[in-house]
Scaffold this active site. Structure first.
Site, mmCIF file in Angstrom:
data_model
loop_
_atom_site.group_PDB
_atom_site.id
_atom_site.type_symbol
_atom_site.label_atom_id
_atom_site.label_comp_id
_atom_site.label_asym_id
_atom_site.label_seq_id
_atom_site.Cartn_x
_atom_site.Cartn_y
_atom_site.Cartn_z
ATOM 1 N N ASP A 36 0.835 -1.211 0.000
ATOM 2 C CA ASP A 36 0.000 0.000 0.000
ATOM 3 C C ASP A 36 0.871 1.263 0.000
ATOM 4 O O ASP A 36 2.019 1.238 0.460
ATOM 5 C CB ASP A 36 -0.914 -0.034 1.246
ATOM 6 C CG ASP A 36 -2.102 0.901 1.117
ATOM 7 O OD1 ASP A 36 -2.350 1.425 0.013
ATOM 8 O OD2 ASP A 36 -2.777 1.111 2.140
ATOM 9 N N HIS A 53 2.219 3.681 -9.011
ATOM 10 C CA HIS A 53 1.969 2.262 -9.304
ATOM 11 C C HIS A 53 3.124 1.674 -10.108
ATOM 12 O O HIS A 53 3.492 0.519 -9.922
ATOM 13 C CB HIS A 53 0.644 2.090 -10.050
ATOM 14 C CG HIS A 53 -0.544 2.439 -9.202
ATOM 15 N ND1 HIS A 53 -0.676 1.994 -7.908
ATOM 16 C CD2 HIS A 53 -1.642 3.194 -9.445
ATOM 17 C CE1 HIS A 53 -1.810 2.466 -7.397
ATOM 18 N NE2 HIS A 53 -2.405 3.196 -8.308
ATOM 19 N N LEU A 147 10.401 -20.772 -4.610
ATOM 20 C CA LEU A 147 9.483 -19.834 -3.944
ATOM 21 C C LEU A 147 8.143 -19.892 -4.672
ATOM 22 O O LEU A 147 8.104 -19.799 -5.900
ATOM 23 C CB LEU A 147 10.052 -18.406 -4.042
ATOM 24 C CG LEU A 147 9.149 -17.270 -3.568
ATOM 25 C CD1 LEU A 147 9.017 -17.278 -2.050
ATOM 26 C CD2 LEU A 147 9.686 -15.906 -4.011
HETATM 27 C C1 IPE Z 1 -5.434 -2.652 -0.203
HETATM 28 O O1 IPE Z 1 -5.113 -1.328 -0.312
HETATM 29 C C2 IPE Z 1 -5.415 -3.308 -1.566
HETATM 30 C C3 IPE Z 1 -4.096 -3.485 -2.176
HETATM 31 C C4 IPE Z 1 -2.959 -3.146 -1.654
HETATM 32 C C5 IPE Z 1 -4.113 -4.101 -3.477
HETATM 33 P P1 IPE Z 1 -6.227 -0.206 -0.500
HETATM 34 O O2 IPE Z 1 -5.506 1.086 -0.621
HETATM 35 O O3 IPE Z 1 -7.160 -0.570 -1.607
HETATM 36 O O4 IPE Z 1 -7.025 -0.303 0.867
HETATM 37 P P2 IPE Z 1 -7.873 0.795 1.646
HETATM 38 O O5 IPE Z 1 -8.877 1.362 0.666
HETATM 39 O O6 IPE Z 1 -6.921 1.842 2.093
HETATM 40 O O7 IPE Z 1 -8.489 0.068 2.794
HETATM 41 C C1 IPE Z 2 -1.559 0.370 -3.329
HETATM 42 O O1 IPE Z 2 -1.364 1.736 -3.366
HETATM 43 C C2 IPE Z 2 -1.789 -0.222 -4.687
HETATM 44 C C3 IPE Z 2 -3.190 -0.651 -4.939
HETATM 45 C C4 IPE Z 2 -4.165 -0.602 -4.088
HETATM 46 C C5 IPE Z 2 -3.486 -1.177 -6.256
HETATM 47 P P1 IPE Z 2 -2.558 2.762 -3.299
HETATM 48 O O2 IPE Z 2 -2.957 3.125 -4.698
HETATM 49 O O3 IPE Z 2 -3.664 2.273 -2.459
HETATM 50 O O4 IPE Z 2 -1.848 3.998 -2.631
HETATM 51 P P2 IPE Z 2 -2.484 5.005 -1.570
HETATM 52 O O5 IPE Z 2 -3.022 4.188 -0.444
HETATM 53 O O6 IPE Z 2 -3.574 5.748 -2.283
HETATM 54 O O7 IPE Z 2 -1.346 5.879 -1.172
HETATM 55 MG MG MG Z 3 -4.084 2.454 -0.508
#
Ligand code: IPE
Ligand code: IPE
Ligand code: MG
Length: 258
Positions: A36, A53, A147
């Site tokens: 995240d 990303h 792995l």
């Molecule tokens: C969880 O992160 C999903 C992934 C890392 C793929 P999100 O950014 O979607 O989760 P929330 O919305 O903060 O709970």
């Molecule tokens: C995690 O990063 C990747 C996915 C959920 C696909 P985020 O896109 O959720 O990044 P933040 O949480 O908005 O910083």
């Molecule tokens: Mg996120």
């Protein structure tokens, strides 16, 4: 040295508590990561979220490599949740094409390094082209054993349980045959041990629908570091903390039982 119950686990991130050099003695068999913070990583640099990303995807190579070096046998990465479809169309499409590129670029290297790729989640809803690429990657790497890499993509823990129950009913499984072991066998993770350690980057204190069944007794490591910056040292710190934990699974610690 045994610690009495009630004292806190020494935390590696506490200033002044350096993580010892080298490998911790007790390595988790299965590590799962909620990757995240890509968006915030980009925003902090005045970049579009998709640049985050992209950077996050680039980070996969070094973490997969580090996990193999540390002797971790199963790695599960949360790449796209069933709820992530709710993001703006441009971000969703951008993410899907980054993942597609990544698969095309990295597959041979992963295969050479003995990584077995698996997918957890639903393939429905993904373009037929990407579905085919995923199936080919799974097939190519199916005999590798260094792995096992589970990619949670279009994955939701509730969806996984609903899907398992639907399949059991469709197959006519009698109610009295249903127990925890059988249900586990109908999950996407069938045959994979539960995660010993779950890491979440970017500081959020929630599960976000990730492995909600399998995480029943997992240890957690939450770091404020955004995913694109989470490197081998951060992983080593997480492993070191894990090695300091007393896992009790609801029982009494051996040192306090009599
Ligand atoms: C969880 O992160 C999903 C992934 C890392 C793929 P999100 O950014 O979607 O989760 P929330 O919305 O903060 O709970
Ligand atoms: C995690 O990063 C990747 C996915 C959920 C696909 P985020 O896109 O959720 O990044 P933040 O949480 O908005 O910083
Ligand atoms: Mg996120």
């Amino acid at each position: 040295m045994e610690r009495p119950l009630g004292t806190t686990t020494p935390r590696a991130e506490t200033p002044g508590t350096p993580v010892p050099e080298g490998l911790p003695g007790k390595i988790p068999q299965h590590v799962a990561i909620i990757m995240d913070g890509n968006g915030r990583w980009a925003t902090a640099r005045n970049l579009p979220r998709l640049a985050g990303h992209r950077a996050g995807t680039e980070n996969l190579r070094r973490i997969i490599q580090a996990c193999a070096e540390f002797g971790i046998r199963y790695l599960t990465l949360y790449a796209f949740s069933t709820e992530n479809w709710g993001r703006p169309e441009e971000e969703v499409q951008g993410l899907l094409s980054i993942i597609e590129d990544m698969l095309g670029r990295e597959l041979n290297e992963l295969h050479r390094n003995g990584v077995q790729l698996r997918h957890i989640g639903r393939l429905e809803g993904i373009s037929p082209f990407l579905q085919r690429k995923v199936r080919e990657a799974i097939d190519l790497t199916k005999d590798n054993s260094r792995l096992t890499l589970n990619v949670a993509f279009n994955y939701g823990g509730r969806d996984e349980i609903v899907h398992a129950v639907q399949r059991m009913i469709a197959e006519g499984v009698p109610a009295e045959a249903v127990d925890e072991k059988l249900l586990s066998r109908y999950l996407y993770t069938a045959g994979t041990p539960d995660p010993d350690l779950i890491i979440r980057t970017s500081g959020e204190l929630r599960i976000s629908n990730f492995l909600i069944w399998q995480a029943a007794y997992s240890e957690w490591f939450i770091t404020p570091v955004y995913w694109p910056d989470f490197g081998k040292e951060e992983l080593r710190q997480a492993l070191w903390e894990f090695s300091q934990r007393d896992r009790r699974f609801g029982r009494v610690a051996p040192s306090t039982g009599s």
